[in-house]
Design a protein around this motif. Sequence first.
Motif, PDB file in Angstrom:
ATOM      1  N   GLY A  62       0.782  -1.221   0.000  1.00 56.09           N
ATOM      2  CA  GLY A  62       0.000   0.000   0.000  1.00 56.09           C
ATOM      3  C   GLY A  62       0.815   1.271   0.000  1.00 56.09           C
ATOM      4  O   GLY A  62       0.250   2.361  -0.053  1.00 56.09           O
ATOM      5  N   ILE A  63       2.147   1.157   0.063  1.00 58.65           N
ATOM      6  CA  ILE A  63       3.004   2.344   0.060  1.00 58.65           C
ATOM      7  C   ILE A  63       3.400   2.687  -1.370  1.00 58.65           C
ATOM      8  O   ILE A  63       3.865   1.821  -2.125  1.00 58.65           O
ATOM      9  CB  ILE A  63       4.261   2.116   0.918  1.00 58.65           C
ATOM     10  N   ASN A  64       3.223   3.930  -1.743  1.00 52.31           N
ATOM     11  CA  ASN A  64       3.686   4.418  -3.031  1.00 52.31           C
ATOM     12  C   ASN A  64       5.068   5.015  -2.829  1.00 52.31           C
ATOM     13  O   ASN A  64       5.210   6.105  -2.284  1.00 52.31           O
ATOM     14  CB  ASN A  64       2.714   5.453  -3.595  1.00 52.31           C
ATOM     15  N   THR A  65       6.104   4.290  -3.211  1.00 51.58           N
ATOM     16  CA  THR A  65       7.469   4.682  -2.880  1.00 51.58           C
ATOM     17  C   THR A  65       8.291   4.986  -4.114  1.00 51.58           C
ATOM     18  O   THR A  65       8.098   4.380  -5.181  1.00 51.58           O
ATOM     19  CB  THR A  65       8.172   3.576  -2.070  1.00 51.58           C
ATOM     20  N   SER A  66       9.186   5.949  -3.973  1.00 53.64           N
ATOM     21  CA  SER A  66      10.155   6.241  -5.025  1.00 53.64           C
ATOM     22  C   SER A  66      11.544   5.750  -4.651  1.00 53.64           C
ATOM     23  O   SER A  66      12.501   5.952  -5.406  1.00 53.64           O
ATOM     24  CB  SER A  66      10.197   7.753  -5.287  1.00 53.64           C
TER      25      SER A  66
END
Length: 378
Positions: A62-66
């Motif tokens: 669920g984490i939108n990470t770069s």
Amino acid sequence: MITGVSCLLFSLLIMCIGGNQFDPHLFPTTGPFFEGWYMRITDFDRRDSIGLLFGHVLPKQGINTSDPLVMASILRRENCQKKVCQLVSYNAMFTPDQTKVTVNGKPVISNPDDASLANFQFEMNSGSEGGLFTQNANSTTFDFRIGNLSLRGELGPSVPWAPNGGGPEGWLSHLPLPLHWFVYSLRSPLKIYDLTDIERKQTILGHHGVAHLEKNWGLSFPKAWIWAEGVSDYNKNISFALSGGLVQFSFFSLTAYLIGYRNPFENIDINFRPDNSVVVLQNDDCKREVNITARSLFYTLEINLFSTNSSFSSCLFGPQETGFRKACVESYDAVAKIQVYKASVLGVFVHKLIDKQTLTDIALEFGGTYDCGNMCMT
């Protein structure tokens, strides 16, 4: 800071997991989960060290990470003044589809076991940068290109932490801990390596030394930790390694350390874990000094670790729940002063000094909130 370790808290955990070894683990369907490998070559002729680390992260669901999910780094000593050098990291980032991990030439389908011999490949390739690490039963080969640096080489058979695939955690490796540490080899003999600066056309060759090999896996690196590792030359074959810090569980946290010391010429082979010892640690991370006293029923180990601030790296990357982020600082120019005491015939409360050593060119790392001013956590 002064900390104590108790095995009682670990007894709350009874569910077992797969074996603890150098081979890759099967990634879960959802994160967070990571796996990473580390190698440090100690070149006795040059009194130098070269590091290599690589790994991959499955981020928290669920984490939108770069943050990068696959990384490799080459560590080398530079900017030397009066034989003290700063550790510098050269990093490359990859995506999961640029990475291939196999065991015995096949995709990973199960967790490793204690008894089987390590046999795997970790490969990453972005076109301009990449690496291949191959571990077979009796040899280790590596070939990496990161930026303008190329690191290639081969190691001989491992010198394991313990027989039958045992590592620093002992039976604790079968508990569902949030983080695991496994030392595959304390001092594999170095066959050859070359480190080349491609742009400057400068090459360093070495063939007289040893390499330390280890692996971490779990949910994430802890909130705070200290790690160290070092060896003597072939005249004594001494080696030691330690790792520990603040371990975070779902509903509580505790401080725990794993320590091993080997001096074969004195027949000393001792391990300290939360189930067999008490560790007291005094840490001055701004002065870059650590004092450790580990006591078991028959042995007491005292270690004083220190290095100059100028020898430490800027923030190195470590695996977190979102990917690789700046997490720790490290030096390859530390000193370890070690004393070992053994219970005498007069009883366990009277200990006799049986070994006293000073090791140089040691690796020392401060991570998370154990780094001065939490520099890498901002």
